[in-house]
Design an enzyme around this catalytic site. Structure first.
Site, PDB file in Angstrom:
ATOM      1  N   GLY A 182       0.842  -1.199   0.000  1.00 18.03           N
ATOM      2  CA  GLY A 182       0.000   0.000   0.000  1.00 18.03           C
ATOM      3  C   GLY A 182       0.870   1.239   0.000  1.00 18.03           C
ATOM      4  O   GLY A 182       2.052   1.170   0.345  1.00 18.03           O
TER       5      GLY A 182
ATOM      6  N   CYS B 274       5.134  -6.362   1.813  1.00 18.64           N
ATOM      7  CA  CYS B 274       5.543  -4.956   1.837  1.00 18.64           C
ATOM      8  C   CYS B 274       4.839  -4.214   2.979  1.00 18.64           C
ATOM      9  O   CYS B 274       5.102  -4.507   4.142  1.00 18.64           O
ATOM     10  CB  CYS B 274       5.303  -4.325   0.461  1.00 18.64           C
ATOM     11  SG  CYS B 274       6.118  -2.736   0.253  1.00 18.64           S
ATOM     12  N   TYR B 275       3.911  -3.305   2.664  1.00 16.32           N
ATOM     13  CA  TYR B 275       3.157  -2.626   3.728  1.00 16.32           C
ATOM     14  C   TYR B 275       2.535  -3.648   4.677  1.00 16.32           C
ATOM     15  O   TYR B 275       2.500  -3.459   5.884  1.00 16.32           O
ATOM     16  CB  TYR B 275       2.065  -1.777   3.071  1.00 16.32           C
ATOM     17  CG  TYR B 275       1.197  -0.972   4.010  1.00 16.32           C
ATOM     18  CD1 TYR B 275       1.499   0.352   4.300  1.00 16.32           C
ATOM     19  CD2 TYR B 275       0.059  -1.527   4.595  1.00 16.32           C
ATOM     20  CE1 TYR B 275       0.696   1.099   5.154  1.00 16.32           C
ATOM     21  CE2 TYR B 275      -0.749  -0.786   5.457  1.00 16.32           C
ATOM     22  CZ  TYR B 275      -0.430   0.534   5.724  1.00 16.32           C
ATOM     23  OH  TYR B 275      -1.223   1.271   6.560  1.00 16.32           O
TER      24      TYR B 275
ATOM     25  N   HIS C  42       7.946  -7.947  -3.445  1.00 20.18           N
ATOM     26  CA  HIS C  42       6.676  -8.296  -4.096  1.00 20.18           C
ATOM     27  C   HIS C  42       6.770  -9.619  -4.858  1.00 20.18           C
ATOM     28  O   HIS C  42       7.205  -9.637  -6.011  1.00 20.18           O
ATOM     29  CB  HIS C  42       6.256  -7.164  -5.042  1.00 20.18           C
ATOM     30  CG  HIS C  42       5.841  -5.941  -4.310  1.00 20.18           C
ATOM     31  ND1 HIS C  42       4.557  -5.736  -3.874  1.00 20.18           N
ATOM     32  CD2 HIS C  42       6.563  -4.880  -3.872  1.00 20.18           C
ATOM     33  CE1 HIS C  42       4.492  -4.592  -3.220  1.00 20.18           C
ATOM     34  NE2 HIS C  42       5.706  -4.055  -3.203  1.00 20.18           N
TER      35      HIS C  42
ATOM     36  N   GLU D 154       4.386 -11.167  -6.130  1.00 19.44           N
ATOM     37  CA  GLU D 154       3.317 -11.266  -7.129  1.00 19.44           C
ATOM     38  C   GLU D 154       3.718 -10.722  -8.496  1.00 19.44           C
ATOM     39  O   GLU D 154       3.030 -10.972  -9.483  1.00 19.44           O
ATOM     40  CB  GLU D 154       2.049 -10.561  -6.620  1.00 19.44           C
ATOM     41  CG  GLU D 154       2.120  -9.035  -6.526  1.00 19.44           C
ATOM     42  CD  GLU D 154       2.758  -8.507  -5.237  1.00 19.44           C
ATOM     43  OE1 GLU D 154       3.514  -9.250  -4.593  1.00 19.44           O
ATOM     44  OE2 GLU D 154       2.517  -7.339  -4.901  1.00 19.44           O
TER      45      GLU D 154
ATOM     46  N   SER E 125     -23.218  -7.713 -27.214  1.00 17.30           N
ATOM     47  CA  SER E 125     -22.457  -6.780 -28.043  1.00 17.30           C
ATOM     48  C   SER E 125     -21.575  -7.540 -29.022  1.00 17.30           C
ATOM     49  O   SER E 125     -20.994  -6.950 -29.922  1.00 17.30           O
ATOM     50  CB  SER E 125     -21.587  -5.893 -27.153  1.00 17.30           C
ATOM     51  OG  SER E 125     -20.547  -6.677 -26.578  1.00 17.30           O
ATOM     52  N   GLY E 126     -21.443  -8.851 -28.803  1.00 13.98           N
ATOM     53  CA  GLY E 126     -20.509  -9.613 -29.626  1.00 13.98           C
ATOM     54  C   GLY E 126     -19.139  -9.690 -28.972  1.00 13.98           C
ATOM     55  O   GLY E 126     -18.269 -10.422 -29.403  1.00 13.98           O
TER      56      GLY E 126
ATOM     57  N   VAL F 228     -16.509 -10.465 -25.647  1.00 14.28           N
ATOM     58  CA  VAL F 228     -16.395 -11.715 -24.903  1.00 14.28           C
ATOM     59  C   VAL F 228     -17.249 -11.715 -23.635  1.00 14.28           C
ATOM     60  O   VAL F 228     -17.908 -12.719 -23.328  1.00 14.28           O
ATOM     61  CB  VAL F 228     -14.908 -12.066 -24.618  1.00 14.28           C
ATOM     62  CG1 VAL F 228     -14.198 -10.986 -23.869  1.00 14.28           C
ATOM     63  CG2 VAL F 228     -14.786 -13.380 -23.866  1.00 14.28           C
ATOM     64  N   ASP F 229     -17.313 -10.606 -22.900  1.00 18.42           N
ATOM     65  CA  ASP F 229     -18.033 -10.632 -21.625  1.00 18.42           C
ATOM     66  C   ASP F 229     -19.524 -10.893 -21.817  1.00 18.42           C
ATOM     67  O   ASP F 229     -20.087 -11.787 -21.179  1.00 18.42           O
ATOM     68  CB  ASP F 229     -17.845  -9.309 -20.849  1.00 18.42           C
ATOM     69  CG  ASP F 229     -16.384  -9.013 -20.557  1.00 18.42           C
ATOM     70  OD1 ASP F 229     -15.559  -9.950 -20.657  1.00 18.42           O
ATOM     71  OD2 ASP F 229     -16.060  -7.859 -20.245  1.00 18.42           O
ATOM     72  N   SER F 230     -20.163 -10.126 -22.701  1.00 14.06           N
ATOM     73  CA  SER F 230     -21.607 -10.327 -22.857  1.00 14.06           C
ATOM     74  C   SER F 230     -21.886 -11.689 -23.484  1.00 14.06           C
ATOM     75  O   SER F 230     -22.906 -12.320 -23.194  1.00 14.06           O
ATOM     76  CB  SER F 230     -22.249  -9.192 -23.661  1.00 14.06           C
ATOM     77  OG  SER F 230     -21.792  -9.171 -24.992  1.00 14.06           O
ATOM     78  N   SER F 231     -20.958 -12.187 -24.305  1.00 16.48           N
ATOM     79  CA  SER F 231     -21.173 -13.497 -24.921  1.00 16.48           C
ATOM     80  C   SER F 231     -21.126 -14.611 -23.879  1.00 16.48           C
ATOM     81  O   SER F 231     -21.941 -15.528 -23.900  1.00 16.48           O
ATOM     82  CB  SER F 231     -20.101 -13.766 -25.980  1.00 16.48           C
ATOM     83  OG  SER F 231     -20.170 -12.783 -26.977  1.00 16.48           O
TER      84      SER F 231
ATOM     85  N   LYS G 256     -10.617 -11.031 -16.505  1.00 12.46           N
ATOM     86  CA  LYS G 256     -10.849 -11.145 -17.953  1.00 12.46           C
ATOM     87  C   LYS G 256     -10.320 -12.470 -18.530  1.00 12.46           C
ATOM     88  O   LYS G 256     -11.007 -13.127 -19.313  1.00 12.46           O
ATOM     89  CB  LYS G 256     -10.152  -9.977 -18.659  1.00 12.46           C
ATOM     90  CG  LYS G 256     -10.461  -9.861 -20.127  1.00 12.46           C
ATOM     91  CD  LYS G 256     -11.718  -9.082 -20.309  1.00 12.46           C
ATOM     92  CE  LYS G 256     -12.113  -8.921 -21.746  1.00 12.46           C
ATOM     93  NZ  LYS G 256     -13.325  -8.103 -21.859  1.00 12.46           N
TER      94      LYS G 256
END
Ligand code: XMP
Length: 517
Positions: free
Chosen positions: A56, A83-84, A170, A172, A225-226, A228-231, A371
């Protein structure tokens, strides 16, 4: 869709908190982000097998700096402070944290004096990524130091009797080459996670959740919408409730070539879904006529979309729910993620305000996924590669890729040029290496020769834009093989009447943006 085991990440404002969650999930352990002040009981209820305290921007000793409830160290759930997070654990349990002599930033060699706990299986010297100004000067009675650097006398710790660990660096980020080993040490060896979480394994529980939410009779509307998410949302809800899902696809006249055909072939023909295609292109183009200002174009398209969608939705009896492709980064960024109550409406779906206006309740089956996980889910649901790996496309479509007003002729030219760009990068095997690729039309005449004639009037410049990025906040132009650019240029000049010049955009974001408007 909540799995039985979870690593809880307490987010102290680090830009890397998402990344920690993703790294844990990549190891097949579900993870979720919580606010720092989360009640310890809430972590137990979430099935937390481990707790990670993120980095942070604050200093732990400053008044008002975010803190966690010290009771989390007594839950007997393993804790890893990063870290923090490490500094806070040390401070709360009797250590000292002070400003360091110098900021430690970038790759640093760390001397691992005790390769145990989270540092198990590491060599005596290892490279890590640091980004901090404060240091733990004294670990206190309760911690043992496991590693040091010239600037950080205490670069990693373990508690003398409890499963509490800390690392100043870090693990990650990919700049810490053995970071994944540290994450695995924590989630498997220390927390004892089984590691059986896969994105595909959430399909059944998500479908149950959808059925429970929607009940036995109501219908759900999904704006396709075509993308990826809405599909993926549509495919999931269709599995849950079949024909009670009605998808609406609005052709706004500024789509790419064959876009509505692809959507119809996939969702209506292949999946057998109820799909309504509203061809509103004339209406959108009439509203856009003569408009050159980009924000005005966006406003008009957003407004018309809501009107068309509303008209379509009003024709569907018994629709109580609206499906949304909200994903985890949207939820986290809204600041509501951890409470789980935010109704986030993606502005680029152009349906802002619709649920309230029409009295819809939201169905958001992707709200806990990243995503790349949505894409994996799409694959598991049998969506075609063409949809799952599609580059993002802005809601205002080609309207913001035509510099100046949007006319049918300009649209025709841009569609043909854009199609050539996409076909060539696909054919060359570069499509997935490019995050977003497209053509932009600049109606500036430049002199040219075609055959024996000079061309000038009514000729256009086409810009090819190919960018790579992981988060769309920053981006670089793709250093693509010039041979591919050459093929793109030849095709556009030969096949698209009205274009006599093609240029490649070699600007990064920032200061440029990905789109031209
Ligand atoms: P910029 O141009 O801001 O784009 O670097 C970042 C990402 O956002 C997309 N974009 C939009 N998406 N409506 C959208 O739905 C918009 O008005 C819009 N403007 C930019 C852009 O395509 C890129 O993926």
């Amino acid at each position: 869709m909540k799995p039985s085991e979870c690593i809880a990440i307490l987010d102290f404002g680090s830009q890397y908190s998402h990344l920690i969650a993703r790294r844990v999930r990549e190891n097949h352990v579900y993870s979720e982000i919580f606010p720092p002040a989360v009640e310890p009981q809430q972590l137990r209820d979430a099935g937390a097998r481990g707790i990670i305290l993120s980095g942070g921007p604050s200093s732990v000793y400053q008044p008002g700096a975010p803190r966690c409830d010290p009771a989390i160290f007594e839950l007997d759930i393993p804790v890893l402070g990063i870290c923090y997070g490490m500094q806070l654990a040390c401070l709360l349990l009797g250590g000292d944290v002070k400003p360091g002599a110098a900021r430690e930033f970038g790759r640093v060699r760390v001397n691992v004096t005790r390769p145990e706990g989270v540092l198990a299986h590491l060599a005596g010297e290892t490279t890590v990524w640091m980004s901090h100004g404060d240091v733990v000067t004294h670990a206190g009675e309760q911690f043992i130091s496991l590693a040091s650097t010239p600037n950080s006398p205490v670069a990693a710790v373990r508690h003398v009797s409890r499963p509490v660990f800390g690392v100043q660096f870090h693990p990650e980020v990919t700049h810490t080459p053995r970071g994944d080993q540290i994450i695995r040490n924590f989630v498997y060896e220390i927390c004892g996670c089984a590691g059986d979480w896969k994105v595909g394994s959430v399909i059944d529980s998500t479908i149950d959740d959808i059925r429970r939410q929607v009940g036995p009779n109501a219908r759900v509307i999904c704006g396709l919408s075509g993308g990826v998410d809405s599909s993926v949302v549509a495919a999931l809800i269709h599995r849950a409730i079949g024909d009670r899902l009605i998808c609406i696809f609005v052709d706004n006249g500024v789509l790419r070539r064959n876009e509505s055909e692809l959507v119809a072939a996939t969702f209506r023909d292949h999946f057998g879904m109820q799909l309504r295609i509203a061809d509103a292109s004339q209406r959108f183009l009439a509203a856009l006529a003569g408009v050159t200002d980009p924000q005005e174009k966006r406003r008009i398209i957003g407004r018309e979309f809501i009107e068309v969608f509303r008209e379509q939705a009003a024709r569907i009896d018994g629709a109580r729910f609206l499906a949304q492709g909200t994903i985890y980064p949207d939820v986290i960024e809204s600041g509501h993620g951890p409470t789980g109550h935010a109704a986030v409406i993606k502005s680029h779906h152009n349906v802002g305000g619709l649920p309230e206006q029409l009295g819809f309740e939201l169905v958001e089956p992707l709200r806990l996924l990243f995503k790349d996980e949505v894409r994996l889910l799409g694959e598991a649901l049998g969506l075609p590669e063409e949809i799952v790996w599609r580059h993002p496309f802005p809601g205002p479509g080609l309207a913001v890729r035509i510099m100046g007003d949007v006319t049918p002729r300009r649209l025709e030219i841009l569609r043909a040029a854009d199609d050539a760009v996409l076909e060539e990068i696909k054919a060359a095997g570069w499509y997935r290496r490019v995050a977003q690729g497209f053509a932009v039309l600049v109606p500036t005449s430049s002199v040219g020769v075609m055959g024996d004639d000079r061309t000038f009037e009514d000729q256009h410049l086409i810009i090819v834009r190919l960018v790579e990025t992981s988060d769309f906040m920053t981006a670089d132009w793709v250093h693509i093989d010039p041979e591919i650019l050459s093929r793109i240029s030849t095709r556009i000049i030969n096949e698209v009447p009205g274009v006599n010049r093609v240029a490649y955009d070699i600007s990064s974001k920032p200061p440029a943006t990905i789109e031209w408007q």
